[in-house]
Enzyme design. Sequence first.
Site, PDB file in Angstrom:
ATOM      1  N   GLY A  50       2.650 -62.063  -1.726  1.00 51.31           N
ATOM      2  CA  GLY A  50       3.301 -61.033  -0.904  1.00 51.31           C
ATOM      3  C   GLY A  50       2.260 -60.293  -0.074  1.00 51.31           C
ATOM      4  N   HIS A  51       1.191 -59.855  -0.751  1.00 53.80           N
ATOM      5  CA  HIS A  51       0.098 -59.192  -0.030  1.00 53.80           C
ATOM      6  C   HIS A  51      -0.514 -60.144   0.994  1.00 53.80           C
ATOM      7  CE1 HIS A  51      -0.181 -57.098  -4.111  1.00 53.80           C
ATOM      8  NE2 HIS A  51       0.068 -56.106  -3.273  1.00 53.80           N
ATOM      9  N   ASP A  95       9.123 -53.108  -0.441  1.00 54.29           N
ATOM     10  CA  ASP A  95       9.247 -51.658  -0.633  1.00 54.29           C
ATOM     11  C   ASP A  95       9.906 -51.091   0.619  1.00 54.29           C
ATOM     12  OD1 ASP A  95       7.465 -51.088  -3.207  1.00 54.29           O
ATOM     13  OD2 ASP A  95       6.486 -52.624  -1.998  1.00 54.29           O
TER      14      ASP A  95
HETATM   15  P1  AMP Z   1       1.422 -52.775  -3.527  1.00 56.08           P
HETATM   16  O1  AMP Z   1       0.073 -53.352  -3.797  1.00 56.08           O
HETATM   17  O2  AMP Z   1       2.461 -53.173  -4.528  1.00 56.08           O
HETATM   18  O3  AMP Z   1       1.384 -51.300  -3.232  1.00 56.08           O
HETATM   19  O4  AMP Z   1       1.912 -53.463  -2.185  1.00 56.08           O
HETATM   20  C1  AMP Z   1       1.145 -53.394  -1.015  1.00 56.08           C
HETATM   21  C2  AMP Z   1       1.971 -53.877   0.139  1.00 56.08           C
HETATM   22  O5  AMP Z   1       2.403 -55.210  -0.093  1.00 56.08           O
HETATM   23  C3  AMP Z   1       3.237 -53.033   0.344  1.00 56.08           C
HETATM   24  O6  AMP Z   1       3.456 -52.832   1.731  1.00 56.08           O
HETATM   25  C4  AMP Z   1       4.301 -53.895  -0.269  1.00 56.08           C
HETATM   26  O7  AMP Z   1       5.592 -53.686   0.279  1.00 56.08           O
HETATM   27  C5  AMP Z   1       3.801 -55.276   0.067  1.00 56.08           C
HETATM   28  N1  AMP Z   1       4.390 -56.253  -0.848  1.00 56.08           N
HETATM   29  C6  AMP Z   1       4.382 -56.211  -2.198  1.00 56.08           C
HETATM   30  N2  AMP Z   1       5.075 -57.244  -2.702  1.00 56.08           N
HETATM   31  C7  AMP Z   1       5.532 -57.956  -1.659  1.00 56.08           C
HETATM   32  C8  AMP Z   1       6.335 -59.141  -1.520  1.00 56.08           C
HETATM   33  N3  AMP Z   1       6.800 -59.802  -2.574  1.00 56.08           N
HETATM   34  N4  AMP Z   1       6.617 -59.568  -0.275  1.00 56.08           N
HETATM   35  C9  AMP Z   1       6.151 -58.898   0.822  1.00 56.08           C
HETATM   36  N5  AMP Z   1       5.408 -57.784   0.756  1.00 56.08           N
HETATM   37  C10 AMP Z   1       5.103 -57.318  -0.458  1.00 56.08           C
END
Ligand code: AMP
Length: 281
Positions: free
Chosen positions: A28-29, A142
């Site tokens: 995702g990241h 998110d």
């Molecule tokens: P986090 O590390 O969980 O704070 O996520 C960092 C960024 O990655 C945020 O903008 C999330 O929305 C995005 N993100 C996390 N998981 C996914 C996913 N499965 N698909 C797309 N973007 C994601």
Amino acid sequence: MMSVARRLRREENRTIGLVPTMGALHEGHLSLIHEARALCDVVVVSVFVNPAQFGPNEDFAAYPRDLTRDSALLAEYNVDYVFAPTSEEIYPAGFSTYVTVDGLSDKLEGAARPGHFRGVSTVVSILLHLVRPNFAFFGQKDAQQSIVIKQMVRDLAFDAEIVVSPIVREESGLAMSSRNVYLDDQERRAATVLNRALAQAQSLYAEGERSAPRLIEAVRSTIGSESLARIDYVSLNDADTLEKTDKLGDGPALLSLAVFIGKTRLIDNVVLGSQKNAAVA
Ligand code: AMP
């Protein structure tokens, strides 16, 4: 910390893209980084588990951290700068200024996690000031966070464009998340019910269902069939304003949910009435 900003400003004639993360990187990241790489000359990824966005009884201490693995992945993806500050660098002693996006921050995730978006909008403000990106990249995973940040950027006249990328899922349909590591095998299987429920609502919508209560009930009943799942909320809201929707109209609607699988709280969503961000059918 200043050195990051200084070094970047020297490259001012080049487009800078910032991808804020909390690390424990997954596909995702990486999709956000891919998008940033395609759009920007210089890609900065921040890795910071932001204490301000965790509630007192949440998983700040347990949140997965592995900067060595993350840095290796980021090198593979040709990221130019990794910014991994300490809490003290972001919040030095005496820190006392917070950013709150009123209204939007109290709904959905904000209602379930008081103070969460205050922590998010504050840290993103700081990161935008330090890195001064032309573009900042967020995930639809998110959904509310992206909406809150877009509003903040508009209201406070940040000179950055927010780019939102679709949810990346595992083959099972489970939305990728750093928190998925909390799930054991049985829970991981159970967690696929989130996407199944959203996909089913999407089919009902495609067949013409426009009643929010009926769509929500369908999601609740599918999730209810999974014994390891406990619903926190299922909600249908206007995809821009997050106002609650009773009857779906022409504009896109955000169908979002938070569900506990065992002790792990997972979130997922789909936008109805839009081609974007489709759940896996
Ligand atoms: P986090 O590390 O969980 O704070 O996520 C960092 C960024 O990655 C945020 O903008 C999330 O929305 C995005 N993100 C996390 N998981 C996914 C996913 N499965 N698909 C797309 N973007 C994601």
